[in-house]
Scaffold this active site. Structure first.
Site, PDB file in Angstrom:
ATOM      1  N   ARG A 189       0.830  -1.207   0.000  1.00 21.05           N
ATOM      2  CA  ARG A 189       0.000   0.000   0.000  1.00 21.05           C
ATOM      3  C   ARG A 189       0.865   1.257   0.000  1.00 21.05           C
ATOM      4  O   ARG A 189       1.866   1.337   0.715  1.00 21.05           O
ATOM      5  CB  ARG A 189      -0.913   0.009   1.235  1.00 21.05           C
ATOM      6  CG  ARG A 189      -1.958  -1.076   1.171  1.00 21.05           C
ATOM      7  CD  ARG A 189      -3.078  -0.869   2.172  1.00 21.05           C
ATOM      8  NE  ARG A 189      -3.862  -2.085   2.243  1.00 21.05           N
ATOM      9  CZ  ARG A 189      -4.750  -2.485   1.338  1.00 21.05           C
ATOM     10  NH1 ARG A 189      -4.977  -1.735   0.266  1.00 21.05           N
ATOM     11  NH2 ARG A 189      -5.387  -3.620   1.485  1.00 21.05           N
ATOM     12  N   ASP A 190       0.454   2.231  -0.800  1.00 19.48           N
ATOM     13  CA  ASP A 190       1.137   3.528  -0.847  1.00 19.48           C
ATOM     14  C   ASP A 190       0.944   4.229   0.496  1.00 19.48           C
ATOM     15  O   ASP A 190      -0.152   4.245   1.056  1.00 19.48           O
ATOM     16  CB  ASP A 190       0.550   4.380  -1.989  1.00 19.48           C
ATOM     17  CG  ASP A 190       1.428   5.567  -2.324  1.00 19.48           C
ATOM     18  OD1 ASP A 190       1.966   5.616  -3.443  1.00 19.48           O
ATOM     19  OD2 ASP A 190       1.562   6.461  -1.449  1.00 19.48           O
ATOM     20  N   ASN A 246       4.785   6.682 -13.389  1.00 16.99           N
ATOM     21  CA  ASN A 246       5.344   8.024 -13.512  1.00 16.99           C
ATOM     22  C   ASN A 246       6.819   7.917 -13.879  1.00 16.99           C
ATOM     23  O   ASN A 246       7.539   7.080 -13.317  1.00 16.99           O
ATOM     24  CB  ASN A 246       5.209   8.781 -12.189  1.00 16.99           C
ATOM     25  CG  ASN A 246       3.757   9.030 -11.817  1.00 16.99           C
ATOM     26  OD1 ASN A 246       2.916   9.233 -12.687  1.00 16.99           O
ATOM     27  ND2 ASN A 246       3.453   9.000 -10.531  1.00 16.99           N
ATOM     28  N   VAL A 278      10.261   8.398  -6.474  1.00 17.92           N
ATOM     29  CA  VAL A 278      11.066   7.256  -6.008  1.00 17.92           C
ATOM     30  C   VAL A 278      11.609   6.551  -7.250  1.00 17.92           C
ATOM     31  O   VAL A 278      10.824   6.086  -8.095  1.00 17.92           O
ATOM     32  CB  VAL A 278      10.232   6.294  -5.145  1.00 17.92           C
ATOM     33  CG1 VAL A 278      11.089   5.104  -4.720  1.00 17.92           C
ATOM     34  CG2 VAL A 278       9.661   7.008  -3.919  1.00 17.92           C
ATOM     35  N   HIS A 335       7.801   1.634 -10.493  1.00 19.22           N
ATOM     36  CA  HIS A 335       6.626   1.089  -9.810  1.00 19.22           C
ATOM     37  C   HIS A 335       5.382   1.401 -10.616  1.00 19.22           C
ATOM     38  O   HIS A 335       5.295   2.443 -11.277  1.00 19.22           O
ATOM     39  CB  HIS A 335       6.502   1.641  -8.383  1.00 19.22           C
ATOM     40  CG  HIS A 335       6.667   3.130  -8.293  1.00 19.22           C
ATOM     41  ND1 HIS A 335       7.905   3.748  -8.332  1.00 19.22           N
ATOM     42  CD2 HIS A 335       5.754   4.121  -8.182  1.00 19.22           C
ATOM     43  CE1 HIS A 335       7.745   5.051  -8.244  1.00 19.22           C
ATOM     44  NE2 HIS A 335       6.447   5.311  -8.163  1.00 19.22           N
ATOM     45  N   HIS A 394       1.516   2.253 -10.072  1.00 18.50           N
ATOM     46  CA  HIS A 394       0.464   2.616  -9.124  1.00 18.50           C
ATOM     47  C   HIS A 394      -0.826   1.917  -9.563  1.00 18.50           C
ATOM     48  O   HIS A 394      -1.217   2.003 -10.736  1.00 18.50           O
ATOM     49  CB  HIS A 394       0.178   4.119  -9.157  1.00 18.50           C
ATOM     50  CG  HIS A 394       1.292   4.995  -8.687  1.00 18.50           C
ATOM     51  ND1 HIS A 394       1.309   5.585  -7.441  1.00 18.50           N
ATOM     52  CD2 HIS A 394       2.425   5.408  -9.309  1.00 18.50           C
ATOM     53  CE1 HIS A 394       2.403   6.326  -7.315  1.00 18.50           C
ATOM     54  NE2 HIS A 394       3.094   6.245  -8.437  1.00 18.50           N
TER      55      HIS A 394
HETATM   56  P1  DGP Z   1       6.002   8.370  -7.677  1.00 18.57           P
HETATM   57  O1  DGP Z   1       5.639   9.797  -7.412  1.00 18.57           O
HETATM   58  O2  DGP Z   1       5.340   7.782  -8.899  1.00 18.57           O
HETATM   59  O3  DGP Z   1       7.499   8.139  -7.654  1.00 18.57           O
HETATM   60  O4  DGP Z   1       5.373   7.552  -6.447  1.00 18.57           O
HETATM   61  C1  DGP Z   1       6.057   7.251  -5.293  1.00 18.57           C
HETATM   62  C2  DGP Z   1       5.024   6.809  -4.308  1.00 18.57           C
HETATM   63  O5  DGP Z   1       5.678   6.120  -3.266  1.00 18.57           O
HETATM   64  C3  DGP Z   1       4.242   7.939  -3.661  1.00 18.57           C
HETATM   65  O6  DGP Z   1       2.869   7.831  -4.033  1.00 18.57           O
HETATM   66  C4  DGP Z   1       4.423   7.750  -2.175  1.00 18.57           C
HETATM   67  C5  DGP Z   1       4.999   6.358  -2.071  1.00 18.57           C
HETATM   68  N1  DGP Z   1       5.972   6.190  -1.021  1.00 18.57           N
HETATM   69  C6  DGP Z   1       7.083   6.948  -0.833  1.00 18.57           C
HETATM   70  N2  DGP Z   1       7.778   6.478   0.217  1.00 18.57           N
HETATM   71  C7  DGP Z   1       7.097   5.394   0.688  1.00 18.57           C
HETATM   72  C8  DGP Z   1       7.312   4.479   1.762  1.00 18.57           C
HETATM   73  O7  DGP Z   1       8.305   4.548   2.513  1.00 18.57           O
HETATM   74  N3  DGP Z   1       6.388   3.514   1.938  1.00 18.57           N
HETATM   75  C9  DGP Z   1       5.281   3.381   1.118  1.00 18.57           C
HETATM   76  N4  DGP Z   1       4.439   2.385   1.399  1.00 18.57           N
HETATM   77  N5  DGP Z   1       5.059   4.234   0.103  1.00 18.57           N
HETATM   78  C10 DGP Z   1       5.950   5.216  -0.107  1.00 18.57           C
END
Ligand code: DGP
Length: 114
Positions: free
Chosen positions: A29-30, A87, A96, A100, A102
């Site tokens: 989960r995000d 993205n 990040v 990935h 979403h």
């Molecule tokens: P993007 O912007 O496409 O690189 O999405 C990165 C996503 O990662 C963002 O929606 C928040 C999520 N995210 C960042 N750090 C963490 C983390 O430590 N744990 C989790 N579960 N999600 C994270």
């Protein structure tokens, strides 16, 4: 490309709510959900961005999407629908640098995404 937070999640060095796992893919989960369902599907072998994927990654990229669809069916929202997003870099909003997908669901999405 160095390690990211997602590498730490794969190695269980930081916690995450993992909802899907197979030999090559992890789904969790995000931390900052943008919909009632917001899960990230990542390859366990990191690829920094979509730009860094090669033809050798084609099957893995396909399997990331199939994992999203399998999860949607398992959770019962496949027919209602969902959105998958990758993205890439600054204009894509990538933060990040471990590729990935979403998976967003549980509400009607807007288009264009803005
Ligand atoms: P993007 O912007 O496409 O690189 O999405 C990165 C996503 O990662 C963002 O929606 C928040 C999520 N995210 C960042 N750090 C963490 C983390 O430590 N744990 C989790 N579960 N999600 C994270």
């Amino acid at each position: 490309m160095g390690d990211t937070l997602f590498g730490k999640i794969i190695r269980r060095e930081i916690p995450a709510e993992i909802v899907y796992e197979d030999d090559d893919i992890l789904g969790f989960r995000d931390v900052n959900p943008q919909a009632p369902v917001h899960v990230l599907f990542i390859p366990k072998q990191p690829i920094a961005t979509l730009n860094d994927a090669t033809p050798a990654d084609a099957a893995l990229l396909g399997r990331l999407l199939l994992a999203c669809a399998a999860y949607a069916k398992q959770e019962g929202f496949a027919e209602q629908g969902y959105r998958t997003v990758v993205n890439c870099n600054e204009h894509g909003g990538q933060t990040v640098f471990h590729l990935h997908v979403h998976l967003l669901a549980g509400r009607t999405m807007q288009w264009p995404p803005g």
